[in-house]
Design a protein around this motif. Structure first.
Motif, PDB file in Angstrom:
ATOM      1  N   ASP A 144       0.807  -1.223   0.000  1.00 12.69           N
ATOM      2  CA  ASP A 144       0.000   0.000   0.000  1.00 12.69           C
ATOM      3  C   ASP A 144       0.842   1.276   0.000  1.00 12.69           C
ATOM      4  O   ASP A 144       0.343   2.341  -0.332  1.00 12.69           O
ATOM      5  CB  ASP A 144      -1.010  -0.001   1.157  1.00 12.69           C
ATOM      6  CG  ASP A 144      -0.340  -0.269   2.483  1.00 12.69           C
ATOM      7  OD1 ASP A 144       0.847  -0.621   2.464  1.00 12.69           O
ATOM      8  OD2 ASP A 144      -1.002  -0.121   3.515  1.00 12.69           O
ATOM      9  N   LEU A 148       3.134   6.338 -13.196  1.00 13.57           N
ATOM     10  CA  LEU A 148       2.044   6.223 -14.164  1.00 13.57           C
ATOM     11  C   LEU A 148       1.967   7.512 -14.980  1.00 13.57           C
ATOM     12  O   LEU A 148       1.752   8.592 -14.405  1.00 13.57           O
ATOM     13  CB  LEU A 148       0.709   5.944 -13.445  1.00 13.57           C
ATOM     14  CG  LEU A 148      -0.504   5.762 -14.365  1.00 13.57           C
ATOM     15  CD1 LEU A 148      -0.355   4.537 -15.273  1.00 13.57           C
ATOM     16  CD2 LEU A 148      -1.792   5.630 -13.537  1.00 13.57           C
ATOM     17  N   THR A 157      -0.284   4.341 -22.624  1.00 12.59           N
ATOM     18  CA  THR A 157      -0.260   4.358 -21.150  1.00 12.59           C
ATOM     19  C   THR A 157       1.074   3.761 -20.708  1.00 12.59           C
ATOM     20  O   THR A 157       1.446   2.667 -21.166  1.00 12.59           O
ATOM     21  CB  THR A 157      -1.414   3.493 -20.592  1.00 12.59           C
ATOM     22  OG1 THR A 157      -2.646   4.032 -21.063  1.00 12.59           O
ATOM     23  CG2 THR A 157      -1.416   3.474 -19.068  1.00 12.59           C
ATOM     24  N   SER A 195      -2.126   3.285  -4.506  1.00  2.00           N
ATOM     25  CA  SER A 195      -3.567   3.449  -4.253  1.00  2.00           C
ATOM     26  C   SER A 195      -4.164   4.590  -5.078  1.00  2.00           C
ATOM     27  O   SER A 195      -5.365   4.637  -5.297  1.00  2.00           O
ATOM     28  CB  SER A 195      -3.806   3.720  -2.767  1.00  2.00           C
ATOM     29  OG  SER A 195      -3.030   4.834  -2.388  1.00  2.00           O
ATOM     30  N   GLU A 196      -3.319   5.504  -5.555  1.00  3.21           N
ATOM     31  CA  GLU A 196      -3.830   6.626  -6.365  1.00  3.21           C
ATOM     32  C   GLU A 196      -3.682   6.381  -7.870  1.00  3.21           C
ATOM     33  O   GLU A 196      -4.092   7.217  -8.669  1.00  3.21           O
ATOM     34  CB  GLU A 196      -3.068   7.907  -5.998  1.00  3.21           C
ATOM     35  CG  GLU A 196      -3.410   8.400  -4.609  1.00  3.21           C
ATOM     36  CD  GLU A 196      -2.508   9.542  -4.171  1.00  3.21           C
ATOM     37  OE1 GLU A 196      -1.940  10.244  -5.034  1.00  3.21           O
ATOM     38  OE2 GLU A 196      -2.364   9.709  -2.943  1.00  3.21           O
ATOM     39  N   ALA A 197      -3.085   5.239  -8.232  1.00  8.76           N
ATOM     40  CA  ALA A 197      -2.835   4.978  -9.662  1.00  8.76           C
ATOM     41  C   ALA A 197      -4.095   4.415 -10.309  1.00  8.76           C
ATOM     42  O   ALA A 197      -4.586   3.354  -9.912  1.00  8.76           O
ATOM     43  CB  ALA A 197      -1.676   3.993  -9.810  1.00  8.76           C
ATOM     44  N   LYS A 198      -4.633   5.148 -11.264  1.00 12.03           N
ATOM     45  CA  LYS A 198      -5.890   4.732 -11.915  1.00 12.03           C
ATOM     46  C   LYS A 198      -5.714   4.772 -13.428  1.00 12.03           C
ATOM     47  O   LYS A 198      -5.127   5.699 -13.963  1.00 12.03           O
ATOM     48  CB  LYS A 198      -7.025   5.711 -11.559  1.00 12.03           C
ATOM     49  CG  LYS A 198      -7.238   5.926 -10.061  1.00 12.03           C
ATOM     50  CD  LYS A 198      -8.221   4.895  -9.506  1.00 12.03           C
ATOM     51  CE  LYS A 198      -8.553   5.156  -8.053  1.00 12.03           C
ATOM     52  NZ  LYS A 198      -7.557   4.667  -7.104  1.00 12.03           N
ATOM     53  N   ILE A 199      -6.292   3.772 -14.124  1.00 19.18           N
ATOM     54  CA  ILE A 199      -6.342   3.840 -15.583  1.00 19.18           C
ATOM     55  C   ILE A 199      -7.791   3.648 -16.033  1.00 19.18           C
ATOM     56  O   ILE A 199      -8.614   3.104 -15.302  1.00 19.18           O
ATOM     57  CB  ILE A 199      -5.443   2.784 -16.277  1.00 19.18           C
ATOM     58  CG1 ILE A 199      -5.854   1.367 -15.909  1.00 19.18           C
ATOM     59  CG2 ILE A 199      -3.969   3.041 -16.022  1.00 19.18           C
ATOM     60  CD1 ILE A 199      -5.360   0.341 -16.880  1.00 19.18           C
ATOM     61  N   SER A 200      -8.059   4.090 -17.242  1.00 14.12           N
ATOM     62  CA  SER A 200      -9.411   3.990 -17.793  1.00 14.12           C
ATOM     63  C   SER A 200      -9.766   2.534 -18.104  1.00 14.12           C
ATOM     64  O   SER A 200      -8.918   1.778 -18.599  1.00 14.12           O
ATOM     65  CB  SER A 200      -9.475   4.796 -19.090  1.00 14.12           C
ATOM     66  OG  SER A 200     -10.628   4.412 -19.817  1.00 14.12           O
ATOM     67  N   PRO A 201     -11.022   2.137 -17.877  1.00 16.56           N
ATOM     68  CA  PRO A 201     -11.438   0.796 -18.321  1.00 16.56           C
ATOM     69  C   PRO A 201     -11.419   0.674 -19.842  1.00 16.56           C
ATOM     70  O   PRO A 201     -11.481  -0.446 -20.362  1.00 16.56           O
ATOM     71  CB  PRO A 201     -12.861   0.651 -17.773  1.00 16.56           C
ATOM     72  CG  PRO A 201     -13.324   2.030 -17.485  1.00 16.56           C
ATOM     73  CD  PRO A 201     -12.118   2.854 -17.191  1.00 16.56           C
ATOM     74  N   ASP A 261      -8.846   1.446 -21.527  1.00 18.69           N
ATOM     75  CA  ASP A 261      -7.446   1.239 -21.912  1.00 18.69           C
ATOM     76  C   ASP A 261      -7.328  -0.082 -22.668  1.00 18.69           C
ATOM     77  O   ASP A 261      -7.833  -1.122 -22.226  1.00 18.69           O
ATOM     78  CB  ASP A 261      -6.544   1.212 -20.675  1.00 18.69           C
ATOM     79  CG  ASP A 261      -5.095   1.384 -21.040  1.00 18.69           C
ATOM     80  OD1 ASP A 261      -4.562   2.484 -20.847  1.00 18.69           O
ATOM     81  OD2 ASP A 261      -4.496   0.400 -21.572  1.00 18.69           O
TER      82      ASP A 261
END
Ligand code: PDD
Length: 289
Positions: free
Chosen positions: A4, A10, A115, A18-24, A26
């Motif tokens: 964590d 990214l 990405t 925990s803050e790393a987000k990608i689009s579905p 992608d």
């Protein structure tokens, strides 16, 4: 390293996982449309870095992803991740997908940005060249049912995942693979070597196997040393089953001795002397790459 508080990279930023987000949307997520690498680092020393990045650039080119990042950019990311994640024995995972589009459509979209993701994970200490303490591997074998572009280090790994799982379900560590002609290709996540009469033999590179960096470095180290004869050629499964020694190679394992194949002893059923020599030479020379 606790997962964590892992700091990852990214798309240009170092952030907590925990803050790393990608689009579905992608294409890495939707199609497995991307290329990846795993580079080992021991106490901040990267192994084979330039070779890994060269293979990644070749993979990106092969699938038509244009990314304006050179070896120094990747080295900078690697050094930052090592610094931010405890400097221990780490695998650096690099992943470039084609990026996110507004719709799911198979053709390569023209105007999307790739990405770029990277993170560090703990790997075991490099194996010590010692026959008693080294981990002894057991493997099973099965027909290679993956695709015909295994030279590309694609993130589409379902074929490899399913073969690896076969080994897990058989209670062993890896699954070695052979083609329809009963010839060895590689393993689900490693390259494979055999030793017969002190000759070290591995399948030649083609579309049936990944051009492993550990494989490549080991061949070079053995040839420069000159003690052992080395061959890259077709290997039948009957040769594998009657080999004196069997090894797996990968960035996180280096040279791993296999003592059991499909429930039967490999050679005498213990770690061999040629492994000892090869792993010693590898350990002594790997930082030259
Ligand atoms: N696996 N063959 C396959 C199918 C692999 O996935 C790997 C590496 C290798 C060995 O390549 P190298 O020596 O460059 O690590 C061969 C990585 C480590 C993985 O997927 O985690």
């Amino acid at each position: 390293m606790a997962i964590d508080n892992n700091i990852v990279f990214l798309n240009g930023q170092f952030i907590p996982i925990s803050e790393a987000k990608i689009s579905p949307m992608d294409r890495g997520f939707l199609f497995g449309d991307g290329i990846y690498e795993v580079v080992p680092s021991y106490a901040t020393r990267l192994v084979g870095f330039g070779l890994h990045i060269e293979r990644m650039q070749n993979g990106l080119k092969a699938i038509g992803i244009k990314l304006n990042m050179g070896v120094d950019d990747w080295r900078n990311i690697a050094q930052n991740l090592i610094e931010k994640n405890g400097k221990g024995n780490l695998g650096l995972y690099f992943h470039v997908s084609r990026g996110a589009d507004v719709k799911r459509f198979h053709a390569y979209p023209e105007h999307i940005q790739p990405t770029v993701f990277a993170y560090a994970f703990d790997i075991p200490a490099a194996p010590i060249a010692d026959k008693k303490s080294v981990k002894q591997y057991k493997v099973t074998s099965t027909e290679d049912l993956r695709w015909k572009r295994c030279q590309i280090k694609s993130t589409s790994l379902l074929g490899n995942v399913m073969h690896f799982q076969q080994g897990q379900e058989a209670g062993v560590h890896e699954t070695i693979l052979y083609n329809q002609r009963n010839e060895l290709t590689e393993a689900s996540a490693c390259n494979v070597f055999i030793v017969k009469n002190e000759v070290v033999i591995t399948p030649r590179l083609d579309n049936q196997l990944l051009p492993g960096i550990t494989r490549n470095m080991l061949l070079d180290i053995l040839r420069k040393d000159g003690t052992l004869q080395v061959q890259e050629r077709t290997i039948s499964m009957s040769e594998v089953r009657t080999a004196d020694e069997l090894w797996l190679t990968s960035s996180s394992k280096e040279i791993a001795p296999v003592v059991e194949l499909d429930g039967k002893h490999v050679g005498k059923g213990n770690v061999g002397n040629i492994w000892l020599l090869a792993q010693s030479l590898y350990a002594a020379n790997k930082h030259h790459y």
